[in-house]
Write a protein that holds these residues in place. Structure first.
Motif, PDB file in Angstrom:
ATOM      1  N   LEU A 181       1.796   3.762  -8.719  1.00  0.00           N
ATOM      2  CA  LEU A 181       1.505   2.512  -9.424  1.00  0.00           C
ATOM      3  C   LEU A 181       0.310   1.834  -8.766  1.00  0.00           C
ATOM      4  CD1 LEU A 181       5.146   1.127  -9.724  1.00  0.00           C
ATOM      5  CD2 LEU A 181       3.791   2.156 -11.552  1.00  0.00           C
ATOM      6  N   THR A 182      -0.295   0.901  -9.479  1.00  0.00           N
ATOM      7  CA  THR A 182      -1.412   0.161  -8.894  1.00  0.00           C
ATOM      8  C   THR A 182      -0.873  -0.839  -7.879  1.00  0.00           C
ATOM      9  OG1 THR A 182      -1.353  -1.648 -10.500  1.00  0.00           O
ATOM     10  CG2 THR A 182      -2.709   0.286 -11.062  1.00  0.00           C
ATOM     11  N   LYS A 183      -1.709  -1.212  -6.930  1.00  0.00           N
ATOM     12  CA  LYS A 183      -1.305  -2.196  -5.924  1.00  0.00           C
ATOM     13  C   LYS A 183      -0.961  -3.527  -6.577  1.00  0.00           C
ATOM     14  CE  LYS A 183      -3.976  -0.255  -2.120  1.00  0.00           C
ATOM     15  NZ  LYS A 183      -5.035  -0.506  -1.133  1.00  0.00           N
ATOM     16  N   ALA A 184      -1.692  -3.885  -7.635  1.00  0.00           N
ATOM     17  CA  ALA A 184      -1.431  -5.148  -8.335  1.00  0.00           C
ATOM     18  C   ALA A 184      -0.035  -5.147  -8.957  1.00  0.00           C
ATOM     19  CB  ALA A 184      -2.485  -5.395  -9.400  1.00  0.00           C
ATOM     20  N   ASP A 185       0.341  -4.023  -9.575  1.00  0.00           N
ATOM     21  CA  ASP A 185       1.672  -3.931 -10.183  1.00  0.00           C
ATOM     22  C   ASP A 185       2.767  -3.962  -9.114  1.00  0.00           C
ATOM     23  OD1 ASP A 185       0.650  -3.843 -12.744  1.00  0.00           O
ATOM     24  OD2 ASP A 185       0.742  -1.649 -12.897  1.00  0.00           O
ATOM     25  N   VAL A 186       2.549  -3.242  -8.036  1.00  0.00           N
ATOM     26  CA  VAL A 186       3.529  -3.216  -6.946  1.00  0.00           C
ATOM     27  C   VAL A 186       3.680  -4.616  -6.356  1.00  0.00           C
ATOM     28  CG1 VAL A 186       4.022  -2.332  -4.636  1.00  0.00           C
ATOM     29  CG2 VAL A 186       3.166  -0.783  -6.405  1.00  0.00           C
ATOM     30  N   GLU A 187       2.566  -5.326  -6.178  1.00  0.00           N
ATOM     31  CA  GLU A 187       2.628  -6.669  -5.608  1.00  0.00           C
ATOM     32  C   GLU A 187       3.416  -7.621  -6.510  1.00  0.00           C
ATOM     33  OE1 GLU A 187      -0.142  -9.970  -3.373  1.00  0.00           O
ATOM     34  OE2 GLU A 187      -1.124  -8.403  -4.535  1.00  0.00           O
ATOM     35  N   LYS A 188       3.244  -7.496  -7.833  1.00  0.00           N
ATOM     36  CA  LYS A 188       4.006  -8.337  -8.765  1.00  0.00           C
ATOM     37  C   LYS A 188       5.499  -8.078  -8.624  1.00  0.00           C
ATOM     38  CE  LYS A 188       0.442  -8.691 -12.321  1.00  0.00           C
ATOM     39  NZ  LYS A 188       0.046  -8.241 -13.664  1.00  0.00           N
ATOM     40  N   VAL A 189       5.888  -6.813  -8.564  1.00  0.00           N
ATOM     41  CA  VAL A 189       7.303  -6.467  -8.429  1.00  0.00           C
ATOM     42  C   VAL A 189       7.836  -6.914  -7.074  1.00  0.00           C
ATOM     43  CG1 VAL A 189       8.946  -4.546  -8.299  1.00  0.00           C
ATOM     44  CG2 VAL A 189       7.164  -4.544 -10.054  1.00  0.00           C
ATOM     45  N   PHE A 190       7.066  -6.668  -6.029  1.00  0.00           N
ATOM     46  CA  PHE A 190       7.448  -7.049  -4.664  1.00  0.00           C
ATOM     47  C   PHE A 190       7.688  -8.554  -4.589  1.00  0.00           C
ATOM     48  CE2 PHE A 190       6.717  -7.972  -0.204  1.00  0.00           C
ATOM     49  CZ  PHE A 190       7.276  -6.884   0.454  1.00  0.00           C
ATOM     50  N   ASN A 191       6.713  -9.337  -5.054  1.00  0.00           N
ATOM     51  CA  ASN A 191       6.844 -10.802  -5.025  1.00  0.00           C
ATOM     52  C   ASN A 191       7.995 -11.271  -5.896  1.00  0.00           C
ATOM     53  OD1 ASN A 191       4.697 -11.094  -3.259  1.00  0.00           O
ATOM     54  ND2 ASN A 191       3.208 -11.403  -4.883  1.00  0.00           N
ATOM     55  N   GLY A 192       8.146 -10.660  -7.072  1.00  0.00           N
ATOM     56  CA  GLY A 192       9.232 -11.027  -7.969  1.00  0.00           C
ATOM     57  C   GLY A 192      10.598 -10.758  -7.365  1.00  0.00           C
ATOM     58  N   THR A 193      10.715  -9.647  -6.668  1.00  0.00           N
ATOM     59  CA  THR A 193      11.979  -9.288  -6.021  1.00  0.00           C
ATOM     60  C   THR A 193      12.361 -10.315  -4.972  1.00  0.00           C
ATOM     61  OG1 THR A 193      11.571  -6.935  -6.399  1.00  0.00           O
ATOM     62  CG2 THR A 193      13.167  -7.500  -4.680  1.00  0.00           C
ATOM     63  N   PHE A 194      11.416 -10.640  -4.100  1.00  0.00           N
ATOM     64  CA  PHE A 194      11.744 -11.578  -3.034  1.00  0.00           C
ATOM     65  C   PHE A 194      11.865 -13.018  -3.537  1.00  0.00           C
ATOM     66  CE2 PHE A 194      10.590  -7.856  -0.628  1.00  0.00           C
ATOM     67  CZ  PHE A 194      11.623  -7.828   0.294  1.00  0.00           C
ATOM     68  N   ASP A 195      11.174 -13.364  -4.606  1.00  0.00           N
ATOM     69  CA  ASP A 195      11.376 -14.681  -5.228  1.00  0.00           C
ATOM     70  C   ASP A 195      12.791 -14.785  -5.781  1.00  0.00           C
ATOM     71  OD1 ASP A 195       8.817 -15.499  -4.596  1.00  0.00           O
ATOM     72  OD2 ASP A 195       8.001 -15.135  -6.609  1.00  0.00           O
ATOM     73  N   LEU A 196      13.269 -13.698  -6.387  1.00  0.00           N
ATOM     74  CA  LEU A 196      14.636 -13.671  -6.909  1.00  0.00           C
ATOM     75  C   LEU A 196      15.647 -13.788  -5.770  1.00  0.00           C
ATOM     76  CD1 LEU A 196      16.591 -13.325  -9.288  1.00  0.00           C
ATOM     77  CD2 LEU A 196      16.397 -10.853  -8.962  1.00  0.00           C
ATOM     78  N   ASP A 211       0.827  -1.207   0.000  1.00  0.00           N
ATOM     79  CA  ASP A 211       0.000   0.000   0.000  1.00  0.00           C
ATOM     80  C   ASP A 211       0.864   1.261   0.000  1.00  0.00           C
ATOM     81  OD1 ASP A 211      -2.290  -1.565   0.053  1.00  0.00           O
ATOM     82  OD2 ASP A 211      -2.636  -1.310   2.211  1.00  0.00           O
ATOM     83  N   ALA A 212       1.888   1.291   0.838  1.00  0.00           N
ATOM     84  CA  ALA A 212       2.752   2.467   0.947  1.00  0.00           C
ATOM     85  C   ALA A 212       3.530   2.710  -0.341  1.00  0.00           C
ATOM     86  CB  ALA A 212       3.708   2.301   2.123  1.00  0.00           C
ATOM     87  N   ILE A 213       4.043   1.642  -0.945  1.00  0.00           N
ATOM     88  CA  ILE A 213       4.797   1.787  -2.200  1.00  0.00           C
ATOM     89  C   ILE A 213       3.876   2.262  -3.313  1.00  0.00           C
ATOM     90  CG2 ILE A 213       6.098   0.546  -3.983  1.00  0.00           C
ATOM     91  CD1 ILE A 213       7.121  -1.290  -1.669  1.00  0.00           C
ATOM     92  N   ALA A 214       2.667   1.712  -3.390  1.00  0.00           N
ATOM     93  CA  ALA A 214       1.707   2.128  -4.414  1.00  0.00           C
ATOM     94  C   ALA A 214       1.374   3.612  -4.256  1.00  0.00           C
ATOM     95  CB  ALA A 214       0.436   1.288  -4.332  1.00  0.00           C
ATOM     96  N   LYS A 215       1.185   4.046  -3.036  1.00  0.00           N
ATOM     97  CA  LYS A 215       0.862   5.452  -2.771  1.00  0.00           C
ATOM     98  C   LYS A 215       2.037   6.352  -3.145  1.00  0.00           C
ATOM     99  CE  LYS A 215      -0.825   8.497   0.874  1.00  0.00           C
ATOM    100  NZ  LYS A 215      -1.224   8.596   2.286  1.00  0.00           N
ATOM    101  N   GLU A 216       3.236   5.927  -2.803  1.00  0.00           N
ATOM    102  CA  GLU A 216       4.446   6.720  -3.056  1.00  0.00           C
ATOM    103  C   GLU A 216       4.760   6.825  -4.547  1.00  0.00           C
ATOM    104  OE1 GLU A 216       7.763   9.002  -1.947  1.00  0.00           O
ATOM    105  OE2 GLU A 216       6.221   8.232  -0.613  1.00  0.00           O
ATOM    106  N   THR A 217       4.551   5.735  -5.292  1.00  0.00           N
ATOM    107  CA  THR A 217       4.959   5.695  -6.695  1.00  0.00           C
ATOM    108  C   THR A 217       3.840   6.007  -7.683  1.00  0.00           C
ATOM    109  OG1 THR A 217       4.494   3.331  -6.876  1.00  0.00           O
ATOM    110  CG2 THR A 217       6.740   3.977  -6.213  1.00  0.00           C
TER     111      THR A 217
END
Length: 91
Positions: free
Chosen positions: A16-31, A8-14
């Motif tokens: 971007l949509t929460k869905a897009d932020v969640e994809k990047v967030f999950n992708g980052t930690f999966d990596l 929520d905080a990243i979406a508000k700051e950037t």
């Protein structure tokens, strides 16, 4: 802070949509998990380094019975904060 609060905080700051932020967030930690699973370190500039360290097999004791037990060798993950993160935390 929980994962949903971070998203929520990243979406508000950037903006971007929460869905897009969640994809990047999950992708980052999966990596991160994938690379750490291979035994590689993961360094994030101005934040810190996640490092895999090997723990040797050792002998321990069962605290309830006092019996000697063998503890298998394993890998563990450590984190060392970078200078910029330390400065922010210690203000």
């Amino acid at each position: 802070m929980k994962k949903s609060e971070m998203i929520d905080a990243i979406a508000k700051e950037t903006g971007l949509t929460k869905a897009d932020v969640e994809k990047v967030f999950n992708g980052t930690f999966d990596l991160f998990k994938k690379e750490l699973g291979k035994g590689h370190n993961v360094a994030v500039a101005n934040f810190g380094t996640f490092k895999v360290s090997k723990r040797a097999a050792r002998t321990g004791r069962n605290p309830q019975t006092g019996a000697t037990i063998k503890i298998a060798a394993r890998n563990s993950v450590g984190f060392k904060a970078g200078t910029a993160l330390k400065e922010v935390v210690n203000k």
